[in-house]
Design a protein around this motif. Structure first.
Motif, mmCIF file in Angstrom:
data_model
loop_
_atom_site.group_PDB
_atom_site.id
_atom_site.type_symbol
_atom_site.label_atom_id
_atom_site.label_comp_id
_atom_site.label_asym_id
_atom_site.label_seq_id
_atom_site.Cartn_x
_atom_site.Cartn_y
_atom_site.Cartn_z
ATOM 1 N N UNK A 58 0.782 -0.909 -0.166
ATOM 2 C CA UNK A 58 0.001 0.086 0.074
ATOM 3 C C UNK A 58 0.493 1.764 0.129
ATOM 4 N N UNK A 88 2.246 1.856 -3.648
ATOM 5 C CA UNK A 88 0.549 2.513 -4.519
ATOM 6 C C UNK A 88 1.231 4.156 -4.550
ATOM 7 N N UNK A 89 1.069 4.221 -3.229
ATOM 8 C CA UNK A 89 0.390 5.363 -2.616
ATOM 9 C C UNK A 89 1.773 6.530 -2.915
ATOM 10 N N UNK A 90 2.881 5.788 -3.438
ATOM 11 C CA UNK A 90 3.762 6.920 -3.137
ATOM 12 C C UNK A 90 5.099 6.497 -5.090
ATOM 13 N N UNK A 91 3.829 5.917 -5.226
ATOM 14 C CA UNK A 91 4.126 5.717 -7.095
ATOM 15 C C UNK A 91 5.034 4.752 -6.974
ATOM 16 N N UNK A 92 5.603 3.549 -6.181
ATOM 17 C CA UNK A 92 6.537 2.833 -6.547
ATOM 18 C C UNK A 92 5.294 1.238 -6.491
ATOM 19 N N UNK A 93 6.937 0.667 -6.665
ATOM 20 C CA UNK A 93 6.186 -1.157 -6.827
ATOM 21 C C UNK A 93 6.506 -1.871 -5.240
ATOM 22 N N UNK A 103 8.701 -7.085 -4.198
ATOM 23 C CA UNK A 103 8.053 -8.309 -5.797
ATOM 24 C C UNK A 103 9.079 -9.112 -5.721
ATOM 25 N N UNK A 104 10.070 -9.103 -5.149
ATOM 26 C CA UNK A 104 11.004 -10.126 -5.950
ATOM 27 C C UNK A 104 10.752 -11.209 -4.696
ATOM 28 N N UNK A 149 6.160 -15.378 -8.410
ATOM 29 C CA UNK A 149 6.904 -14.071 -7.837
ATOM 30 C C UNK A 149 5.156 -13.765 -6.971
ATOM 31 N N UNK A 191 2.757 -11.093 -6.991
ATOM 32 C CA UNK A 191 2.742 -9.956 -6.969
ATOM 33 C C UNK A 191 4.111 -9.986 -5.076
#
Ligand code: SF4
Ligand code: SF4
Ligand code: SF4
Ligand code: SF4
Ligand code: FES
Lengths: 354, 518, 157
Positions: free
Chosen positions: A29, A32-37, A40-41, A48, A50
């Motif tokens: 969350x 997504x709020x901070x324009x990141x992913x 996910x590794x 993977x 998500x």
């Protein structure tokens, strides 16, 4: 006895699993709020999905890390402290109702581990007890910074404990019971014939105070003084590996338990609006009758949805605001929340006597 | 006395003073390259031009003598232009080697360019190439491109050492410094040329390329290598955070302190023995207290207790005549004073001897025949610098304490060695790890003079104080510290040793007791 | 009271902004997850080991020492880089070169890259353009700290 044990097991598994995945939810969350992913590794044979394996990977990492005890500290107490916090928070789940009754073969099962007649007090008491883990770890680490962190933590928790308790008095006044099941029951009624009689509509001020005080209880970012990551004056500075993991985990469990309490006390618990034991009866006329099993399923799903929403909200708040300064925190607790909650009680009393 | 005005401020100076010296006295620096206090002015660099009221053109500050009422200006537009011009001409033929020049960082030319130059050169011509690496003897290397022909080196060898190995050859732009044929420089003061040369034209192999001088720190000390006790700077490397530097001390330079006329030709220089003989400070140093019976490095307290107990036993048995002490003249005044107090006054020993002096050839300038720093001090304190009488020293001796501080020579210690086995307990105070250390029961590491504070009395009877420059290696402590604790340990006159925390505390006691040091 | 309302309003506004980011980004993430290509992406993240960002022209990366035509180091061991280095991570020992025109060359040249802060001062300071930080080598992690001590041969190659 067997019944209670099975119910407790189900509840605790639900609780722990959700807490575990709350770590994932928080990472995703915030990303997504901070324009990141976000994470996910972590993968399992190349899958993977998500980053859903991330919590498991974290758990394995923490378990395999060195179990470290600082010099001159008492090993037993050092080990005990995180378990104290963890235990007291974990037990609270046993009072939360997940749904009404499930009828199997004419026998009635209550979807709640144990319906104490002092449910609210019990939860408050256990949350208060978890402070001992904080103080103990601060003291037993034999490090002045952790001691400071522990003292800060206890001061903060005790201050907000007051506001937390007072904010619930309003609820207890409008729903005259301490039993969770009864409080939820009262909320199934309707106001003006169409509005569900949820705590939020009767006690809006109480809700705000409760939300703030509860967030302070969970020791997360706007109120993360005991952890004090940016100044490393935290009570668990001297913890590593699994024991540190337990503290982190306890935080997430607190988030979850607060979401449960919010749902149960202010948002009608497992109630779906206008759903009764035999199906929907809409206020604008029209019925939709459903079998018993489906109704219970709806209730449980509704409960979970509400809990998820409040978890989401808490994470949102945690990733939006900067932290308080220590004096601001204390001022906020003692000079704002407590008077406000007292006002709330008085106003409720006046309104009810009208 | 005449009164002159420099930049409009009045100053009174002696008649016959040059403008440059007068300005210096007034605290105004006039840039100069060829002028050096030790020599009469030469006037070859033209860097010291100043404006004097009433004179049609600029004058040389280094060679103009003051006149009553003279008005000198050192910072006018004219003067600054002239300085720039002079610098530009010097630099027109200068290789600008600064990155690989050992002088960079302390180079007069570099400093002056920073202060008074900062121009873009107008010269388009190629610079003239000259020899960059000429061996001129005694490990000195001459770089003719860097030379600014100030002739300080020539004058030094002509006036001070009176050997005159260097000269200026050729004329005009082709003039260069050189030696006569294969008559290499060979005198004991050649190292001074490196310091004396205002630029990096003369460098010595000892320091060449070892490090850069801005990494070094300077500490004032006194040269212990002969009884003249020249004042020196010890230039040492404080080390880097992550890398080990190969040694601590990189060079010794002279410290000019006495500018009075009588010392004139002596005060600026040090001899090559003192300049290049510093390696003992880093080589083969004793770092641990070695107690033979324990077979491991011992603690300080253990060593003190061992020593005190041995002496006290002799005191109780009333057998103090069985104890012998060998001192040396490398110890400071303070240490010798303490030694005398303990061994001669407190314990009333008879067998107190001195090791043989290190000696060498004396020369006319500074170097003395006695190559130890403090013979005069020892005498003033009341010791007789007597030779060891072996017969007497080893007669029935049970306890022998030897102070061995000389970095050189074997001296008398080799004579003692064969007899040592006769003595039951042998104790050695030494800053060095030598092969004979094994013969002693207790070896106590001590410091060299660069690492401790104290004072030496030089051959002229001058008491020179100095402070510790380097930090002590390992467990080693100064002799005076050991002696103070020994004095307390033997409990004969305990109170006298109280409050001796620094060498100067000891010196204060000395001043009270001994006329000479007042 | 008015100020309090102002605070409250701003707090709500903050949450609304972050919540908006969340919802909008989640929308695009979901679209992308189902294979629908959109011009706007949910995140700006570069998936590092597979995807590499371009290294800027003026970047600073692992050091290298330049060579003369004859293969000897161009460095004259002036130690200016060692002097200027704020992390004290360069160490040089000089030796005498037989060629009097060169005079000085580094016999030891160590860079402790584990201390280096990649400020590039060493490059600026070098009078010979002998040290450069243009290898483009930015993945410097090692399992052993000693491997981060770079010596002359490594830096020259
Ligand atoms: S003599 Fe001075 S100016 Fe000339 S190269 Fe050396 S440091 Fe530079
Ligand atoms: S070698 Fe040095 S001292 Fe001698 S003339 Fe040249 S610059 Fe002056
Ligand atoms: S980049 Fe900066 S820190 Fe790194 S070696 Fe060069 S000067 Fe030192
Ligand atoms: S600054 Fe350049 S020439 Fe000087 S030592 Fe460093 S790399 Fe070598
Ligand atoms: S100092 Fe006066 S001419 Fe050189």
């Amino acid at each position: 006895m067997i019944e209670a044990l099975i119910k407790f097991l189900c509840a605790i598994v639900w609780f722990l699993l959700l807490s575990l995945y709350l770590t994932w939810a928080e990472r995703k969350e915030s990303a997504v709020m901070q324009d990141r992913v976000g994470a996910n590794r972590a993968n399992f044979f190349g899958f993977r999905i998500l980053g859903l394996f991330q919590p498991l990977a974290d758990a394995i990492k923490m378990m395999t890390k060195e179990d470290f005890t600082p010099a001159f500290s008492k090993r037993f107490l050092h080990n005990l402290a995180p378990f104290l916090s963890f235990f007291f928070v974990a037990v609270t789940i046993s009072t939360i109702p997940f749904g009404s009754h499930l009828m199997i073969g004419g026998k009635e099962f209550r979807l709640q581990v144990i319906d104490l007649n002092v449910g609210i007090l019990f939860v408050l008491a256990l949350l208060a007890l978890s402070i001992y883990g904080v103080i103990l770890s601060g003291w037993v680490s034999n490090n002045r910074w952790t001691l400071l962190g522990g003292l800060r933590g206890s001061a903060q928790l005790i201050s907000y404990e007051v506001a937390l308790g007072l904010s619930l008095i309003g609820i207890i006044m409008v729903f005259p019971s301490l039993k969770f099941s009864e409080i939820v029951g009262f909320q199934s009624e309707l106001l003006f014939g169409w509005l569900p009689k949820w705590g939020v509509f009767l006690q809006p001020l109480g809700l705000i105070i409760f939300l703030m005080a509860a967030m302070a209880e969970s020791e997360r970012v706007p109120f993360d003084l005991p952890e004090g990551e940016s100044e490393i004056v935290g009570f668990f500075t001297e913890y590593g590996g699994l024991k540190y993991g337990l503290y982190m985990f306890t935080d997430f469990m607190k988030v979850l338990i607060i979401a449960c309490l919010l749902t149960t006390l202010f948002f009608g618990g497992y109630h779906v609006p206008w759903l009764y034991a035999d199906g929907f009866h809409f206020p604008w006329g029209g019925d939709w009758l459903l079998p018993h099993g489906i109704v219970v399923l709806f209730q449980v799903i509704m409960f979970n949805l509400k809990v998820f929403f409040f978890c989401w909200l808490q994470i949102l708040i945690r990733w939006t605001y900067p932290r308080f300064r220590y004096d601001q925190l204390m001022d906020f607790g003692w000079k704002f929340l407590i008077p406000l909650s007292l006002f709330n009680i008085a106003a409720t009393a006046v309104l009810m006597s009208l | 006395m005449v009164e002159i005005f420099i930049n409009d401020s009045a100053i009174k100076v002696k008649e016959g003073t040059t403008v440059l010296k007068a300005a210096e006295k007034a605290g105004i620096h006039i840039p100069h390259i060829c002028f050096h206090d030790a020599f009469p002015p030469e006037g070859s660099c033209r860097m010291c031009l100043v404006e004097i009221e009433g004179h049609p053109c600029l004058e040389l500050a280094c060679s103009t003598q003051v006149r009553e009422g003279m008005k000198v200006y050192t910072e006018t537009e004219n003067v600054r232009d002239a300085r720039k011009g002079v610098l530009e001409f010097i630099l027109a033929e200068h290789p600008m080697d600064c990155p690989i020049c050992d002088k960079a960082g302390e180079c007069t030319l570099q400093d002056y360019y920073e202060q008074y130059g900062l121009f873009e050169s107008d010269f388009l011509e190629e610079k003239e190439r000259k020899d960059k690496k000429v061996d001129i003897g005694k490990g000195l290397i001459l770089d003719r491109e860097r030379c600014v022909l100030c002739t300080r080196c020539v004058r030094f060898l002509r006036d001070i050492t009176k050997t005159g190995e260097l000269g200026v050859f050729e004329r005009g732009v082709r003039s260069e410094i050189g030696i006569f044929g294969d008559q290499y420089i060979d005198n004991n003061y050649a190292g001074n040329l490196v310091e004396l040369c205002p630029v990096g034209a003369i460098t010595d192999k000892d320091f060449r390329f070892k490090t850069r001088n801005w990494f070094l720190k300077k500490g004032a000390s006194v040269c212990p290598l002969c009884s003249r006790g020249c004042q020196i700077f010890i230039e040492y490397h404080p080390g880097f955070a992550r890398f080990k530097v190969p040694k601590r001390v990189y060079r010794i330079s002279s410290r000019v302190t006495s500018r009075d006329q009588s010392q004139k030709e002596k005060g600026y220089w040090i001899c090559d023995i003192g300049r290049y003989g510093y390696s003992y400070m880093d080589k083969d140093r004793a770092e641990n207290i070695i107690l033979k019976q324990k077979n491991r490095p011992a603690e300080r307290g253990e060593a003190e207790a061992f020593l005190g107990e041995k002496i006290k036993k002799l005191i109780y048995r009333n057998k103090l005549q069985r104890m012998g002490v060998v001192l040396n003249t490398w110890l400071t005044n303070e240490e010798l004073f303490l030694a005398r107090k303990i061994f001669t006054l407190d314990l009333e020993l008879e067998k107190v001897f001195f090791t043989e002096l290190d000696t060498g050839e004396k020369d006319d300038l500074l170097l003395t025949a006695d190559r130890t720093p403090n013979k005069k001090g020892a005498e003033e304190i009341g010791f007789e610098i007597n030779q060891i009488e072996k017969q007497k020293l080893f007669d029935e001796t049970e306890l022998l304490i030897v102070f061995w501080s000389s970095p050189f020579g074997l001296g008398s210690i080799t004579e003692l060695l064969p007899e040592l086995s006769k003595v039951r307990t042998k104790i050695l105070f030494t800053p060095f790890k030598r092969k004979w250390n094994d013969a002693f029961d207790l070896v106590i590491p001590t410091l060299v003079s660069a690492e401790k504070g104290g004072s030496f009395t030089n051959i002229d009877g001058k008491v020179q104080h100095f402070d510790a420059v380097l930090s002590p290696p390992g467990e080693a402590r100064a002799e005076w510290e050991w002696l103070v604790s020994l004095g307390k340990e033997i409990e004969v006159d305990f109170n006298s040793y109280l409050g001796m925390k620094f060498p100067y505390d000891v010196y204060k006691k000395m001043k009270d007791k001994i006329e000479f040091f007042r | 009271m008015f100020r309090l309302f102002g605070y409250f309003f701003e707090i709500i506004r903050g949450s609304v902004i972050t919540a908006r980011h969340f919802i909008v980004n989640l929308f695009f993430h979901t679209l992308n997850l189902f294979g629908i290509k959109t011009k706007r992406k949910g995140a700006f993240t570069i998936q590092y080991p597979e995807q590499k960002s371009e290294i800027a022209e003026r970047h600073r990366s692992l050091h290298r020492l330049m060579k003369r035509e004859n293969g000897k180091p161009r460095c004259v061991a002036c130690m200016l880089c060692q002097t200027v280095c704020p992390s004290e991570c360069i160490y040089i020992e000089a030796a005498e070169d037989p060629d009097p025109e060169i005079q000085k060359y580094p016999s030891t040249f160590l860079i402790d890259i584990s201390r280096c802060c990649f400020c590039g001062f060493c490059v600026e300071a070098c009078p010979e353009d002998a040290i450069r930080m243009d290898t483009g080598e930015v993945e410097l992690a090692q399992y052993n700290k000693d491997d981060l001590m770079l010596d002359l041969d490594f830096l020259l190659s």
